[in-house]
Design an enzyme around this catalytic site. Structure first.
Site, short mmCIF file in Angstrom:
data_model
loop_
_atom_site.label_atom_id
_atom_site.label_comp_id
_atom_site.label_asym_id
_atom_site.label_seq_id
_atom_site.Cartn_x
_atom_site.Cartn_y
_atom_site.Cartn_z
N GLY A 186 0.79 -1.23 0.00
CA GLY A 186 0.00 0.00 0.00
C GLY A 186 0.82 1.28 0.00
O GLY A 186 0.33 2.31 0.46
N SER A 187 2.03 1.25 -0.56
CA SER A 187 2.81 2.50 -0.58
C SER A 187 2.18 3.52 -1.53
O SER A 187 2.26 4.73 -1.28
CB SER A 187 4.27 2.24 -0.94
OG SER A 187 4.42 1.83 -2.28
N MET B 241 -3.67 -7.10 -6.76
CA MET B 241 -2.98 -8.17 -7.49
C MET B 241 -3.91 -9.27 -7.99
O MET B 241 -3.50 -10.42 -8.10
CB MET B 241 -1.87 -8.76 -6.60
CG MET B 241 -0.83 -7.76 -6.16
SD MET B 241 -0.09 -6.85 -7.54
CE MET B 241 0.91 -8.14 -8.26
N ILE C 43 -7.21 -10.33 -10.85
CA ILE C 43 -7.96 -9.97 -12.04
C ILE C 43 -9.40 -9.65 -11.63
O ILE C 43 -9.99 -10.36 -10.82
CB ILE C 43 -8.00 -11.16 -13.04
CG1 ILE C 43 -6.58 -11.62 -13.35
CG2 ILE C 43 -8.81 -10.82 -14.27
CD1 ILE C 43 -5.86 -10.83 -14.38
N LEU C 44 -9.93 -8.56 -12.18
CA LEU C 44 -11.34 -8.24 -12.00
C LEU C 44 -12.07 -8.63 -13.28
O LEU C 44 -11.56 -8.39 -14.39
CB LEU C 44 -11.50 -6.75 -11.72
CG LEU C 44 -10.97 -6.30 -10.36
CD1 LEU C 44 -10.69 -4.81 -10.35
CD2 LEU C 44 -11.97 -6.66 -9.25
N HIS D 89 0.84 0.96 -13.23
CA HIS D 89 1.61 -0.22 -13.66
C HIS D 89 3.09 0.15 -13.75
O HIS D 89 3.44 1.20 -14.31
CB HIS D 89 1.10 -0.72 -15.02
CG HIS D 89 1.79 -1.96 -15.47
ND1 HIS D 89 1.52 -3.20 -14.95
CD2 HIS D 89 2.79 -2.14 -16.37
CE1 HIS D 89 2.30 -4.10 -15.52
NE2 HIS D 89 3.09 -3.48 -16.38
N ASP E 163 -3.69 -4.80 -18.58
CA ASP E 163 -2.88 -3.57 -18.70
C ASP E 163 -2.92 -3.00 -20.11
O ASP E 163 -1.90 -2.51 -20.62
CB ASP E 163 -1.42 -3.83 -18.26
CG ASP E 163 -1.34 -4.32 -16.82
OD1 ASP E 163 -2.09 -3.81 -15.98
OD2 ASP E 163 -0.55 -5.25 -16.55
C1 GRF Z 1 3.27 -1.05 -7.57
O1 GRF Z 1 4.57 -1.20 -8.11
C2 GRF Z 1 2.27 -0.96 -8.70
O2 GRF Z 1 2.78 -0.39 -9.87
C3 GRF Z 1 1.92 -2.39 -8.95
O3 GRF Z 1 1.93 -3.00 -7.68
C4 GRF Z 1 2.84 -2.29 -6.83
C5 GRF Z 1 2.09 -1.96 -5.56
O4 GRF Z 1 2.92 -1.44 -4.57
N1 GRF Z 1 0.65 -2.49 -9.64
P1 GRF Z 1 2.29 -0.82 -3.25
O5 GRF Z 1 1.40 -1.90 -2.63
O6 GRF Z 1 1.51 0.41 -3.63
O7 GRF Z 1 3.46 -0.51 -2.37
#
Ligand code: GRF
Length: 205
Positions: free
Chosen positions: A13-14, A90, A92-93, A109, A145
């Site tokens: 969740g960064s 992470m 698929i919807l 992405h 994507d």
């Molecule tokens: C990010 O690199 C984003 O591009 C990808 O998943 C990662 C998620 O990182 N889809 P975080 O959970 O936001 O730290």
């Protein structure tokens, strides 16, 4: 009335944190709710610390993926979200969910699409030996994507760098590109060209 953003996550969740720090509660934009596909994810703690409502929609808790998607869609609609952001979600919807939120669903992405879609984009880029990598924020369509690009930012890759170094560089870019995209969409500065739906016009860019 506030522009309400729902964020979907699976882990760290960064990117959610970047939205909470840079967008939430500013210029009429609110992160209204956060849903995770995994219980106990760090992103849920970040949302709770910011006082944002959370929920878990794990695939295993529902009879099918479509049932999970429908429950998630109802939850987001009940919270009257204007925009749904996939920030490290992470899973698929399914097509019904994507059609339901069409035009108000974006993803971040970690590559310059259309290069290296799908999982392990950074590893794919390093294996290929590219000299330039980057980040894409795009509308979500039914492909992996493949949706229309809202914003992209590139950066040079140092020779023979480690995955962790590229992850760090990628996150630095993501953490400014995704908040910028959300601010622009909330301000009404992002529109699709009716004569070519691949083309996204971003005012002031
Ligand atoms: C990010 O690199 C984003 O591009 C990808 O998943 C990662 C998620 O990182 N889809 P975080 O959970 O936001 O730290």
């Amino acid at each position: 009335m506030a522009f309400r953003v729902g964020v979907l996550i699976s882990g760290e969740g960064s990117n959610l944190q970047a939205l909470l720090d840079q967008v939430h509660g500013r210029d009429g934009v609110e992160v209204a709710c956060v849903a995770s596909s995994r219980a106990g994810s760090r992103g849920l703690e970040r949302a709770a610390a910011a006082g944002v409502e959370t929920a878990v929609f794990a695939r295993a808790d529902h009879a099918s993926r479509d049932a999970r998607d429908a429950a998630l869609g109802d939850w987001l609609d009940d919270r009257r979200v204007d925009l749904v952001v996939l920030a490290g979600f992470m899973e698929i919807l399914g097509a019904p969910f994507i059609r339901r939120f069409e035009g108000r669903l974006i993803n971040v992405h970690p590559s310059l699409l259309p290069a290296f879609p799908g999982v392990c984009a950074i590893e794919q880029a390093l294996d290929y030996g590219v000299k330039v990598s980057g980040v894409t924020v795009h509308f979500v369509d039914e492909g992996i994507d493949t949706g229309p690009v809202v914003l992209q930012e590139a950066f040079d890759l140092p020779y023979a760098c480690a995955v962790e170094d590229v992850e760090r560089l990628t996150h630095e870019v993501e953490h400014r590109l995704l908040p910028r995209a959300v601010r622009l969409i909330a301000a009404g500065a992002v529109s699709r060209d009716p004569s070519n739906p691949r083309l996204v016009r971003v005012e002031g860019e």
